[in-house]
Motif scaffolding. Structure first.
Motif, PDB file in Angstrom:
ATOM      1  N   SER A  80       0.802  -1.216   0.000  1.00 51.14           N
ATOM      2  CA  SER A  80       0.000   0.000   0.000  1.00 51.14           C
ATOM      3  C   SER A  80       0.838   1.270   0.000  1.00 51.14           C
ATOM      4  O   SER A  80       1.937   1.316   0.543  1.00 51.14           O
ATOM      5  N   ARG A  82      -0.569   3.827   1.454  1.00 49.95           N
ATOM      6  CA  ARG A  82      -1.299   4.579   2.489  1.00 49.95           C
ATOM      7  C   ARG A  82      -0.946   4.164   3.912  1.00 49.95           C
ATOM      8  O   ARG A  82      -1.326   4.855   4.856  1.00 49.95           O
ATOM      9  N   LEU A 108      -5.344   1.393   9.579  1.00 50.95           N
ATOM     10  CA  LEU A 108      -4.084   1.743   8.918  1.00 50.95           C
ATOM     11  C   LEU A 108      -2.945   1.787   9.935  1.00 50.95           C
ATOM     12  O   LEU A 108      -1.841   1.306   9.663  1.00 50.95           O
ATOM     13  N   SER A 147       5.084   5.014   1.582  1.00 46.05           N
ATOM     14  CA  SER A 147       4.622   3.954   2.475  1.00 46.05           C
ATOM     15  C   SER A 147       5.462   2.684   2.353  1.00 46.05           C
ATOM     16  O   SER A 147       6.675   2.724   2.490  1.00 46.05           O
TER      17      SER A 147
END
Length: 291
Positions: A80, A82, A108, A147
Motif C-alpha cells: 500500500s 497509504r 491503517l 509507504s
C-alpha cells in the motif's frame, strides 16, 4: 595487416546528427515540423500510430539501464501507498479524531508495523553478495512511491545499497520516494510494461497489505505461476489476517475455481527474518535439485 586498425563504425552517430540538426540553417523548410528528425519530433512520437514504438521504448530503456547497472535479479516488494510508518501513525489517529474515519485510521495504524518489516527485509536482501561475474542479485525493487514502497527502498539505503523504483505517471501529481537510487528511478506510461519489468528479473516477491494496485500486481504473478507462464519463485504474503479478511482463498478453492495446489503458491510470513530465510532456502534447494 596486423598493425592496421579497422574502425568500429563509419556512419555518423545519431547524437552527432541530432546536434547538427539542432544548429542547422534556419529557413521556412527547416522550421516546419515535417523537417525534424523523427526521433527528435515529440509530436510525431506521441501520435496514436506510434503506440507500438512507445511500447518498445518503454520495454527497452529499463532493460538497458538494469543491464548496465549489473543487476541480474530483483527482490520485488508490493504494498500500500497509504500505510503510515510507525512514527507517523499517532498523527494519523489524531487527524481522524472521533469522526467517521476513526476506524479506518485505526486499521491503517495497526498495519504500520509492516513498514518496519519491509524495511528490515530490504536490509537483509541488500546484503546479498555479488556473483562470480560481478552481477548483483536480490536488488530491492518497489513501485517507487510512499509507504511500503518507501520502506523497501529505505531499507536498502540503510545498508548503503542501491535500489530500484518503477514509478508511473498518474493524473494526480506524485514523485519517487527519496530513497530510490536516482540512476535506477524509472517512470512508466504503460501499466503493462511496468508490471512486466517488475517480474522479468524478480527472483522473490513480498506482498504486503495493499489496495487495487497491490491486488493487480500480486494476482497477476500468481496467475503467471499457476498457468506455468513463469517458473515458481518465492511469493511471501505478509499480513495473513488482512488478506484472509479481504480475500477468501479457501473459498476460491472450495468453489472449485482454483485447485488445492494453487494455495501452495503463497507463503504466509510475518517477520523479515523468516521471509528472507524462506527465499534463501528456496533457491538453495532449487540449486541442489538441479545437481
Amino acid at each position: 595487416m596486423s598493425d592496421t586498425r579497422v574502425p568500429d563504425r563509419v556512419f555518423r552517430r545519431a547524437e552527432q546528427d541530432a546536434e547538427t540538426a539542432r544548429t542547422g540553417t534556419t529557413t521556412p523548410q527547416t522550421e516546419h515540423p515535417a523537417y525534424r528528425l523523427a526521433f527528435q519530433d515529440l509530436d510525431f512520437l506521441l501520435r496514436e500510430d506510434l503506440r507500438p514504438v512507445r511500447f518498445q521504448l518503454e520495454l527497452l530503456k529499463p532493460q538497458l539501464l538494469l543491464d548496465e547497472a549489473n543487476i541480474a535479479s530483483l527482490f520485488v516488494m508490493y504494498g500500500s501507498a497509504r500505510i503510515p510508518e510507525p512514527d507517523k501513525a499517532p498523527a494519523l489517529l489524531e487527524l481522524a479524531g472521533d469522526g467517521p474515519g476513526r476506524k479506518v485510521a485505526e486499521r491503517l495504524a495497526e498495519k504500520a508495523k509492516y513498514y518496519e518489516v519491509a524495511r528490515e527485509l530490504a536490509r537483509l536482501a541488500s546484503d546479498f553478495p555479488r556473483d562470480e561475474a560481478g552481477k548483483r542479485h536480490f536488488v530491492v525493487c518497489s513501485g517507487g512511491g510512499p509507504s511500503i514502497m518507501e520502506a523497501a527502498n529505505r531499507g536498502a539505503t540503510d545498508v548503503g545499497a542501491e535500489s530500484v523504483g518503477l514509478n508511473i505517471v498518474l493524473p494526480h501529481e506524485q514523485a519517487p520516494n527519496a530513497y530510490v537510487t536516482p540512476s535506477l528511478s524509472m517512470q512508466f506510461h504503460y501499466f503493462a510494461l511496468r508490471k512486466m519489468h517488475f517480474l522479468l528479473r524478480a527472483r522473490a516477491v513480498a506482498v504486503f497489505p495493499g489496495g487495487f494496485g497491490t491486488f493487480d500486481e500480486a494476482f497477476e504473478l500468481l496467475t503467471l505461476m499457476q498457468t506455468g507462464k513463469i517458473e515458481r519463485i518465492p511469493v511471501l504474503f505478509y499480513g495473513r489476517e488482512f488478506w484472509e479478511r479481504v480475500v477468501s482463498f479457501e473459498a476460491l478453492c472450495e468453489e472449485g475455481v482454483i485447485g488445492p495446489k494453487d494455495l501452495d503458491l503463497i507463503t504466509w510470513v510475518e517477520s523479515a527474518e523468516e521471509g528472507w530465510d524462506i527465499v534463501r532456502r528456496f533457491w538453495r534447494e532449487k540449486e541442489a535439485a538441479a545437481g
